[in-house]
Design a protein around this motif. Structure first.
Motif: not given
Length: 390
Positions: A355-359
């Protein structure tokens, strides 16, 4: 060309006041053109008499649409005629606009009639996407709306190529945008109340916007969600929106039959709030953990930009036009025909590291697509049309 460096008088036409993609595009473009110093008016068919669900800086002329006792062909015929009747009177009484710009098949057909009557000298149409109609009447309406404008514009390279190949029309590509004044990850205090009102207690909460219909790939998304529930039984899927001219009742019947077969509880696991008030939409994004949009056909995908601006990881189909502006680092790109692939991606995208990487990687996309930049591109083509017809 120099004679058109002055502020322009621009009329934008849209078939509805409901928040579908082309309607949102119309309103955001109108505001951006207005803030660049141009005189803009939006013309829209208004089915219920309530108008737009947002305050506008620009003038707007609402044309009340009557109910129709008949099929979709009769509906489209009447909607075109309502535009023609209202504008035929008005355009004979007011000073002309410099540009008349249709955002859909219905208003484009109406403007073609008005041009033939001498009410306007030329018009522009944006082709957001091309439908595949079984009805000869609807197909003919679409053909006219593409072939008759003085200039067609489009919103993606994919549809630019389709227009060239199918019709021999070169349609310049104009970017879409996202309103970062509206959509952000910063809470405004309404999120808790909205979650309570909609019953959003899930972990995680998946959101999609666009309603239940074939091109939104709702059945396949539901199949994927059923698989997700096997691993995350507290998960919720929110399907918001759904205003459309077309009757997808047969498809909706299949959808709800699958809901029953999978024992998915509506109101608990599956949340169907319908059309969301414009003021609540930014907060709705912020109530979710992830945005899922495995659509089969879109002009662009404005809701993906809105979700990214709201700080959500997004999932979409690994195909054009989505891959024109999103990479595998910025979104979960999936085979939209594979429920298992969608389910795996839905589970992965709520893992904290993913999630963090995508955002993190997707945020730069919002800076590349602004309504101000879109308005500037439109103005260049408006002036080109005026120059060619002067």
């Amino acid at each position: 060309m120099a004679g058109f460096d002055r502020p322009l008088r621009i009329a934008l036409f849209t078939y509805s006041t409901k928040p579908r993609g082309s309607v949102v595009h119309t309103l955001e473009l109108a505001e951006a053109l207005y803030h660049l110093g141009h005189d803009v008016c939006v013309y829209a068919l208004d089915k219920d008499g309530f108008g737009f669900d947002r305050l506008l800086s620009v003038p707007h002329h609402l044309i009340l649409s009557d109910s129709v006792d008949g099929d979709i062909e009769q509906l489209i015929h009447q909607r075109i005629q309502e535009f023609v009747d209202a504008c035929d009177v008005q355009f004979s009484q007011i000073s002309p606009y410099d540009i008349y710009h249709a955002q859909d098949c219905i208003s484009a057909n109406a403007l073609a009639v008005l041009r033939d009557r001498g009410r306007l000298p030329h018009f522009v149409r944006t082709v957001h996407h091309i439908e595949a109609f079984n009805s000869p009447y609807l197909q003919a309406c679409q053909e006219r709306s593409i072939q008759l404008p003085n200039r067609c514009l489009c919103v993606s390279h994919y549809w630019q190529q389709e227009l060239q190949q199918r019709y021999g029309i070169f349609a310049p590509r104009i970017i879409n945008g996202v309103n970062l004044d509206r959509f952000s990850s910063i809470p405004n205090g309404t999120e808790i109340g909205l979650k309570q009102a909609l019953g959003l207690t899930g972990n995680p909460v998946y959101l999609t916007v666009g309603g239940i219909e074939p091109r939104k790939n709702s059945l396949t998304l539901l199949q994927a969600f059923a698989a997700v529930l096997e691993h995350r039984p507290q998960a919720q899927l929110v399907i918001a929106g759904g205003a459309t001219l077309f009757d997808y009742q047969a498809y909706r019947d299949r959808f709800f039959a699958l809901v029953a077969d999978c024992n998915i509880a509506v109101g608990q696991s599956l949340i169907l709030p319908g059309i969301i008030a414009d003021a609540d939409l930014p907060a709705l994004y912020r109530t979710a953990d992830a945005f899922v949009f495995p659509s089969l056909k879109e002009g662009w995908g404005l809701v993906l930009l809105e979700a990214i601006a709201a700080g959500l990881p997004v999932l979409t189909a690994n195909q054009l036009p989505f891959t024109e502006f999103l990479s595998a680092e910025q979104a979960q790109l999936v085979d939209p025909q594979s429920p298992s692939a969608i389910a795996r991606a839905m589970l992965d995208m709520v893992e904290p590291s993913v999630r963090q990487a995508l955002v993190q990687h997707s945020q730069a996309v919002c800076q590349q697509y602004t309504w101000s930049a879109s308005a500037m591109m439109h103005l260049a083509h408006y002036r080109s049309v005026l120059s060619a017809n002067s």
